[in-house]
Design a protein around this motif. Structure first.
Motif, mmCIF file in Angstrom:
data_model
loop_
_atom_site.group_PDB
_atom_site.id
_atom_site.type_symbol
_atom_site.label_atom_id
_atom_site.label_comp_id
_atom_site.label_asym_id
_atom_site.label_seq_id
_atom_site.Cartn_x
_atom_site.Cartn_y
_atom_site.Cartn_z
ATOM 1 N N GLY A 325 -7.016 -2.125 12.399
ATOM 2 C CA GLY A 325 -8.136 -1.212 12.094
ATOM 3 C C GLY A 325 -7.701 -0.061 11.208
ATOM 4 O O GLY A 325 -8.445 0.370 10.310
ATOM 5 N N LEU A 326 -6.505 0.453 11.435
ATOM 6 C CA LEU A 326 -6.010 1.582 10.641
ATOM 7 C C LEU A 326 -5.817 1.200 9.172
ATOM 8 O O LEU A 326 -5.772 2.071 8.306
ATOM 9 N N LEU A 327 -5.645 -0.092 8.924
ATOM 10 C CA LEU A 327 -5.363 -0.527 7.542
ATOM 11 C C LEU A 327 -6.566 -1.208 6.898
ATOM 12 O O LEU A 327 -6.461 -1.698 5.763
ATOM 13 N N ASP A 328 -7.705 -1.253 7.629
ATOM 14 C CA ASP A 328 -8.901 -1.930 7.113
ATOM 15 C C ASP A 328 -9.329 -1.414 5.748
ATOM 16 O O ASP A 328 -9.643 -2.187 4.843
ATOM 17 N N GLU A 332 -9.652 -3.488 2.426
ATOM 18 C CA GLU A 332 -10.960 -3.678 1.761
ATOM 19 C C GLU A 332 -10.860 -3.366 0.283
ATOM 20 O O GLU A 332 -11.450 -4.052 -0.558
ATOM 21 N N GLU A 333 -10.046 -2.328 -0.041
ATOM 22 C CA GLU A 333 -9.893 -1.971 -1.453
ATOM 23 C C GLU A 333 -9.351 -3.152 -2.252
ATOM 24 O O GLU A 333 -9.625 -3.299 -3.428
ATOM 25 N N LYS A 334 -8.521 -3.972 -1.575
ATOM 26 C CA LYS A 334 -7.951 -5.135 -2.275
ATOM 27 C C LYS A 334 -8.703 -6.417 -1.908
ATOM 28 O O LYS A 334 -8.169 -7.527 -2.104
ATOM 29 N N GLU A 335 -9.864 -6.227 -1.296
ATOM 30 C CA GLU A 335 -10.732 -7.365 -0.902
ATOM 31 C C GLU A 335 -9.950 -8.357 -0.023
ATOM 32 O O GLU A 335 -10.077 -9.567 -0.148
ATOM 33 N N ARG A 356 2.839 0.668 17.907
ATOM 34 C CA ARG A 356 1.749 0.608 16.930
ATOM 35 C C ARG A 356 2.292 0.922 15.534
ATOM 36 O O ARG A 356 1.958 0.270 14.561
ATOM 37 N N GLN A 357 3.173 1.910 15.461
ATOM 38 C CA GLN A 357 3.782 2.280 14.179
ATOM 39 C C GLN A 357 4.502 1.074 13.565
ATOM 40 O O GLN A 357 4.373 0.793 12.369
ATOM 41 N N ALA A 358 5.251 0.347 14.423
ATOM 42 C CA ALA A 358 5.993 -0.822 13.927
ATOM 43 C C ALA A 358 5.031 -1.855 13.354
ATOM 44 O O ALA A 358 5.226 -2.381 12.254
ATOM 45 N N ILE A 363 1.982 -4.690 8.896
ATOM 46 C CA ILE A 363 0.681 -5.090 8.307
ATOM 47 C C ILE A 363 0.482 -4.378 6.957
ATOM 48 O O ILE A 363 -0.020 -4.953 6.002
ATOM 49 N N HIS A 364 0.941 -3.115 6.905
ATOM 50 C CA HIS A 364 0.815 -2.355 5.653
ATOM 51 C C HIS A 364 1.578 -3.064 4.530
ATOM 52 O O HIS A 364 1.087 -3.199 3.408
#
Ligand code: ADP
Length: 467
Positions: A325-328, A332-335, A356-358, A363-364
């Motif tokens: 969710g934090l990276l949604d 989205e910017e990159k579709e 969560r940070q890991a 995911i980032h």
């Protein structure tokens, strides 16, 4: 060093002297008891001889038979100290050798009854005497016979023995002391050499090592332990040096960028839109700096062991959804689409913030490196040992085998030039690895090159306890 040697010698000498003294006391006591036992034995034999020579004369006085002095068996009796008492204690007979002195003082209750009794007494002139008593009945009258041997001979023997020991003891102790001093000196020499070498080792010369004798003894063990310590220190120093120079390098790039953007903007008057642009790109760099400084701080605190984990039990898939969710917005910017799947019932035990940070870092990376329109999936499964596996897969370019080994290293980037637009300083995976390791788990890249990336985080059912 000199003091240890002296202390060792003194201790050695002290222990040796005590042992010698103790053995001397034991030997002397044994000798004394044995000699005295012999005296008792002779006295008993003599008393039996004298018994047969006693008689009451016509006046009722106790006498020793006339032929006493000629009697072969009683010849030796002259040399003994001999006295006869009545049952009440009165002196009935006393031989010449006693010279009028009493042999022992008054009768003890039960003295000489049931065989013999023996004890040590002193004559009036101070002579130490071993005295044996025996009850005897003569003509119906009860008598107590006392016969004694001077203990002077035994004591003389003991004195000689003592004197000889007293002369020998200091000589032995001195010899042993000298020998043990030399031995201690020899035994401690490698330690002295080690200390000299260790003194020469400074932070600039941490690559030096202590010499190992090769005897496989305690000194070698000490040198090996010390060398291992040096190796660890050297590694930490090197790591610190590299970290400091990498960190300064990473901080310099955004700062230089902010500065050049600012300088360019100041050179000429611009429109309001141009200034907004300038400030926008400056803020972008500031954001990058902030993120970098945050990461550096986390690493520095982790290295110092100053990060306390706050363990809790929480849903594994819930954590995955939260991280995704934090990276949604970025995705989205990159579709791109991030899908989270897996076992809803699985729970994790650990510090939610760091786990969560890991996951966010992994995911980032997937978002950053996957192409526009790519698909990222997060999968949550249990493992046979009761732990949890979190897998993050993307369909990006993947990582070549030569880099796969090093991507978890600090400041390591596959493509250094891409970092400017990707924004990473090469710290994300190392922080993720640290967090997972703190929970007793491990993190690895499990895909073949060219197939995108799949990172797998394996976490055990419970956190390891700190020791
Ligand atoms: P950064 O913060 O720069 O991304 P990381 O430690 O997270 O640093 O990652 C180290 C390097 O590993 C990255 O520079 C990148 O080249 C590579 N990498 C990490 N994740 C991926 C991925 N999902 N796909 C391709 N390359 C990746």
């Amino acid at each position: 060093m000199r003091r240890v040697r002296t202390r060792l010698t003194l201790w050695y000498v002290f222990v040796l002297a005590s042992v010698l003294l103790l053995s001397w006391v034991l030997t002397a006591s044994f000798l004394f008891l044995q000699l005295r036992g012999q005296l008792d034995h002779y006295a008993i034999q003599d008393i039996e001889t004298v018994e047969g020579l006693l008689y009451f004369d016509a006046r009722g006085d106790l006498s020793v038979r006339e032929d006493y002095h000629n009697h072969a068996a009683s010849k030796q009796v002259i040399d003994r100290l001999f006295e006869v008492r009545s049952a009440q204690g009165g002196v009935l007979y006393r031989n010449e050798r006693l010279d009028g002195q009493a042999l022992g003082d008054k009768l003890l209750p039960g003295e000489g009854e049931g065989g013999y009794s023996a004890r040590s007494v002193r004559l009036a002139d101070g002579t130490p005497v071993r005295m044996v008593s025996r009850r005897h009945t003569l003509d119906g009258r009860p008598l107590v016979l006392r016969l004694g041997y001077s203990e002077e001979a035994i004591l003389g023997r003991l004195r000689e023995f003592g004197l000889a020991s007293l002369l020998a003891l200091p000589l032995i102790v001195a010899l042993v002391g000298f020998g043990s001093y030399l031995l201690a000196k020899r035994a401690l020499r490698p330690l002295e050499e080690m200390a000299c070498r260790a003194e020469e080792i400074t932070s600039e010369r941490l690559s030096e090592r202590l010499p190992i004798g090769g005897a496989g003894d305690e000194m070698d063990h000490l040198a090996t332990v010390f060398n291992n310590l040096l190796a660890r220190l050297e590694q930490s120093f090197e790591q610190l040096r590299r970290f400091t120079s990498d960190a300064s390098h990473e901080l310099r790039t955004p700062l230089a960028s902010i500065r050049s953007v600012g300088e360019v903007a100041l050179e000429k008057d611009g429109t309001r839109a141009e200034y907004r642009d300038t400030i926008g790109s400056m803020l972008e760099e500031v954001n990058r700096l902030t993120a970098l400084v945050d990461n550096l701080l986390t690493i520095a605190r982790a290295d110092a062991g100053r990060i306390a984990l706050h363990p809790a039990v929480f849903s594994a898939i819930g954590l995955a959804r939260e991280a995704a969710g934090l990276l949604d917005i970025l995705a989205e910017e990159k579709e791109q689409r991030i899908t989270v799947r897996g076992d809803e019932a699985l729970t994790l035990t650990g510090d939610r913030v760091f786990l969560r940070q890991a996951l966010v870092n992994i995911i980032h990376n997937a978002v950053k490196h996957s192409p526009v329109g790519g698909a990222i999936s997060v999968n949550v499964q249990g493992d046979p040992l009761g732990g949890v596996r979190l897998e993050v897969a993307d369909n990006g370019p993947g990582i070549a085998p030569e880099h796969a080994e090093r991507i978890f290293d600090r400041f390591y980037r596959v493509d250094q030039s891409r970092s400017r637009d990707g924004g990473g300083a090469g710290l994300g995976l190392s922080i993720a690895q640290w967090a997972v390791r703190m929970h007793g788990g491990r993190i690895q890249l499990i895909t073949a090159p060219g197939e995108g990336c799949t990172f797998q985080m394996s976490l055990p059912p419970a956190m390891p306890t700190k020791n």
